[in-house]
Design a protein around this motif. Sequence first.
Motif, short mmCIF file in Angstrom:
data_model
loop_
_atom_site.label_atom_id
_atom_site.label_comp_id
_atom_site.label_asym_id
_atom_site.label_seq_id
_atom_site.Cartn_x
_atom_site.Cartn_y
_atom_site.Cartn_z
N PRO A 203 0.82 -1.23 0.00
CA PRO A 203 0.00 0.00 0.00
C PRO A 203 0.85 1.27 0.00
O PRO A 203 0.54 2.24 -0.70
CB PRO A 203 -0.82 -0.13 1.29
CG PRO A 203 -0.93 -1.60 1.50
CD PRO A 203 0.38 -2.17 1.04
N PRO B 64 -1.43 -7.79 -2.31
CA PRO B 64 -0.46 -6.99 -1.55
C PRO B 64 0.69 -7.85 -1.04
O PRO B 64 0.53 -9.03 -0.75
CB PRO B 64 -1.30 -6.45 -0.39
CG PRO B 64 -2.70 -6.47 -0.88
CD PRO B 64 -2.79 -7.68 -1.76
N GLU C 152 2.02 6.90 -6.83
CA GLU C 152 0.96 7.85 -7.15
C GLU C 152 1.42 9.28 -6.94
O GLU C 152 1.00 10.20 -7.66
CB GLU C 152 -0.28 7.56 -6.30
CG GLU C 152 -1.03 6.32 -6.74
CD GLU C 152 -2.26 6.05 -5.89
OE1 GLU C 152 -3.27 5.58 -6.45
OE2 GLU C 152 -2.22 6.31 -4.67
N ILE D 176 0.72 1.44 -11.96
CA ILE D 176 -0.04 1.70 -10.72
C ILE D 176 -1.34 0.90 -10.72
O ILE D 176 -1.72 0.32 -9.70
CB ILE D 176 -0.33 3.21 -10.58
CG1 ILE D 176 0.97 3.96 -10.32
CG2 ILE D 176 -1.32 3.46 -9.45
CD1 ILE D 176 0.83 5.47 -10.37
N GLU D 177 -2.00 0.83 -11.85
CA GLU D 177 -3.25 0.07 -11.93
C GLU D 177 -3.00 -1.42 -11.68
O GLU D 177 -3.78 -2.09 -10.99
CB GLU D 177 -3.91 0.27 -13.30
CG GLU D 177 -4.60 1.61 -13.46
CD GLU D 177 -5.64 1.86 -12.38
OE1 GLU D 177 -6.51 0.98 -12.18
OE2 GLU D 177 -5.56 2.91 -11.72
N LYS E 35 -2.40 -2.00 -7.99
CA LYS E 35 -3.63 -1.95 -7.19
C LYS E 35 -4.42 -3.26 -7.31
O LYS E 35 -5.10 -3.66 -6.36
CB LYS E 35 -4.49 -0.78 -7.64
CG LYS E 35 -3.94 0.59 -7.23
CD LYS E 35 -4.85 1.71 -7.70
CE LYS E 35 -4.36 3.06 -7.21
NZ LYS E 35 -5.21 4.18 -7.68
N LYS E 36 -4.34 -3.90 -8.46
CA LYS E 36 -5.08 -5.15 -8.67
C LYS E 36 -4.34 -6.37 -8.12
O LYS E 36 -4.93 -7.43 -7.93
CB LYS E 36 -5.36 -5.34 -10.16
CG LYS E 36 -6.30 -4.30 -10.76
CD LYS E 36 -6.45 -4.51 -12.26
CE LYS E 36 -7.35 -3.44 -12.88
NZ LYS E 36 -7.46 -3.61 -14.35
N ILE F 20 2.48 1.88 -3.42
CA ILE F 20 1.48 2.40 -4.37
C ILE F 20 1.31 3.90 -4.17
O ILE F 20 1.26 4.68 -5.13
CB ILE F 20 0.13 1.66 -4.21
CG1 ILE F 20 0.27 0.21 -4.66
CG2 ILE F 20 -0.96 2.36 -5.03
CD1 ILE F 20 -0.94 -0.65 -4.37
N LYS F 21 1.27 4.33 -2.90
CA LYS F 21 1.15 5.77 -2.61
C LYS F 21 2.35 6.52 -3.16
O LYS F 21 2.20 7.61 -3.73
CB LYS F 21 1.06 6.00 -1.10
CG LYS F 21 -0.24 5.59 -0.45
CD LYS F 21 -0.19 5.89 1.04
CE LYS F 21 -1.44 5.41 1.75
NZ LYS F 21 -1.36 5.66 3.21
#
Length: 465
Positions: free
Chosen positions: A319, A345, A326, A337-338, A341-342, A322-323
């Motif tokens: 997580p 984790p 972004e 990034i997409e 997210k999918k 990913i931040k």
Amino acid sequence: MRIFTTLGFLFVTVYLFGQNCDCSSELSHVITYFENNNPAFQKIKNNPKDYKKYRKESEKLKTATKLEKDSDRCIVYLDQYVSLLKDHHSDIGFQMKRTDLSTPELIANFKSSKNYLQFEKTSIDTVQLIPLLRAKKTSDIEGIYSDGGKIVFGIIKKENTLNQYQGVVLKKNKLLDVGHVLLELTQKEVQRFDVNYNVGLLGFNTNRIFKNLKIENGQITNFGFSKINTGSTSNEKEYEFKTVNDSVNYLRLSSFDHKLTDQLNSFYNGIDKPIQAKPYLIIDLRNNGGGSEKSYLNLLPYAYTRPLKIDAALVWVSPENIKRYEEIASDGNAELIERMKKAKPFTFISYSEKGNDTWTLETSTTYPKKIALLFDRGTASAAEGMILYFLQSDKVITIGDNSGGYIGYGNVMTGQTPCGKYTIRSTTTKYEEKSKYEFVGIEPMYKVAKEKDWIMYAISLFSKN
């Protein structure tokens, strides 16, 4: 690319802090951050022996930080922790708060403060000292150093000590007086020093910065200082080409700094015919700390014998990572990034949807028929990338010592500790093959002692072949 945190560059940024920093809490946060987000830690975690050692050393640091009363020394423990990861591109940086020194009155108030007056000032005779320091060799730790601006100091050995040095101010400016001790250094081994940088003299919220640094060739890179006015200034370029004998050429490449890329490509064009005129080529990469991969691509046709395998990069999905992606979002990484997210984790996914690939060159050369690559512990990053491409050739032999091991992890993202005093710089990607070389380096085919003449040794191997 060579990645170092130059503290001098960080000092221009001002941050505000509303609390004292508790080192134990800071370390706990740093450990949690790296364990969740750093790809090198995942390698340790999956090896029971390495993980047991890691846990033992981490617990020692936790105990030490609970006993540490000097908040400025917290960086020592944070640095020691990051070294456990064996990831050369991850580190701890600083976010510095600086006192408002915009007027003469504010400067006067600062220089009369208890904090400023605590710093040592020694009596020196600059008329006698400066000529002595100017005569020091570039390789000598003693000498005159500067940040290229208004800070000028001399590193001198402390009397009656074996390994203690001081960086004493030689030129007065609005904050520093002649004689102020700006740096305190303890030599641990050849070219390796524990350094205490008294940044409180410059108005920062941290009084001292402690670092274990490699200082060589007149460069204190992490603090942005270089030796000046030396009596042995070298005019040696970062690259050199010469003919050794009727059959051997020699090419020295000491840097792939991106600023040199255009110069190097022009240089390569000028030596192309001489290189292709002889059967043997020695390429000397010793102490080449890397830079841009574009700085060596024009050399690949000399070694090319088959399509080159491109190592696949994997990104660690978390997580927090990913931040971080972004925060620097662009059209180039929107697709990544997409997919992050999918993804599940705390797993690795391919950085690129293409995965493993090969690279076919349109041109190759008959000569040289054999290439010797020389490298050592000072050979790092992009220079190691060149070694791994050349190793895929039937023409190439490698000579020297293990390379630096700065090649396994990348894509550094930056977080922050709770008190805001430190930044956390953690890699987010690993290479499938290259990661095995991180910290240990690439082993040469022929190991040679440092004292031996490597060039003559390479020529002897050519003769045997």
